[in-house]
Enzyme design. Structure first.
Site, short mmCIF file in Angstrom:
data_model
loop_
_atom_site.label_atom_id
_atom_site.label_comp_id
_atom_site.label_asym_id
_atom_site.label_seq_id
_atom_site.Cartn_x
_atom_site.Cartn_y
_atom_site.Cartn_z
N ASP A 35 41.86 -59.82 55.59
CA ASP A 35 41.03 -61.03 55.57
C ASP A 35 39.54 -60.75 55.72
O ASP A 35 38.78 -61.63 56.09
CB ASP A 35 41.49 -62.00 56.65
CG ASP A 35 41.28 -61.43 58.04
OD1 ASP A 35 40.94 -60.24 58.17
OD2 ASP A 35 41.45 -62.20 59.01
N ASN A 36 39.12 -59.50 55.42
CA ASN A 36 37.68 -59.23 55.52
C ASN A 36 37.28 -58.16 54.53
O ASN A 36 38.06 -57.29 54.16
CB ASN A 36 37.30 -58.85 56.96
CG ASN A 36 37.89 -57.52 57.37
OD1 ASN A 36 37.35 -56.47 57.04
ND2 ASN A 36 39.01 -57.56 58.10
N CYS A 94 39.24 -67.29 56.24
CA CYS A 94 40.25 -68.36 56.35
C CYS A 94 40.05 -69.15 57.64
O CYS A 94 40.24 -70.37 57.67
CB CYS A 94 41.66 -67.78 56.29
SG CYS A 94 42.07 -67.09 54.68
#
Length: 145
Positions: A35-36, A94
């Protein structure tokens, strides 16, 4: 138990440039669902260095995308398509922007299918192409990279 020829090895530590090469060297394919951007770049660069394909998926809000980074198999590298991180605020996490609950399952299923295709040689894997899924408008597009 259903398939004794598959093994999963969970790692519960942060991926760093010091451990990534040794960790990845044990595998035939990497699945990137992080997520990065920092970790995504590390995964792509390490896998490219080792000649490993990366099934990559990303989601935000109502959209997701899937591709396979596999320069050794004729596809572009992550760094050649995304040479810089997006400017601050253009790609919120997110946690910041939210994500519709069903989207991780949809994108994850596409990623799993692409991993199976790449490992088995079945069909045409998403090398040099990207699927972009827009859940809000119920549209799926495939673009060339």
């Amino acid at each position: 138990r259903q398939n004794p020829y598959v093994s999963f090895l969970p790692y519960t530590r942060r991926l760093t440039c010091e451990i990534a090469p040794d960790l990845f060297d044990d595998f035939d394919l990497i699945v990137d669902a992080v997520d990065n951007q920092e970790t995504r770049r590390l995964i792509a660069a390490t896998a490219e260095e080792l000649g490993l394909p990366v099934v990559s998926g990303a989601i935000t809000q109502w959209e997701g995308q899937v591709t396979i980074w596999d320069p050794a198999f004729g596809g572009p590298s992550y760094a050649s398509i995304f040479p810089k991180d997006p400017q601050a605020g253009l790609a919120p996490s997110c946690a910041e922007a939210g994500v519709v609950g069903s989207l991780p399952g949809i994108i994850g299923s596409i990623m799993a299918t692409e991993a199976i295709k790449r490992i088995t040689g079945a069909g045409k894997p998403l090398i040099g192409e990207m699927i972009i899924y827009d859940a809000l408008d119920a549209e799926t597009r495939k673009i060339k990279l």
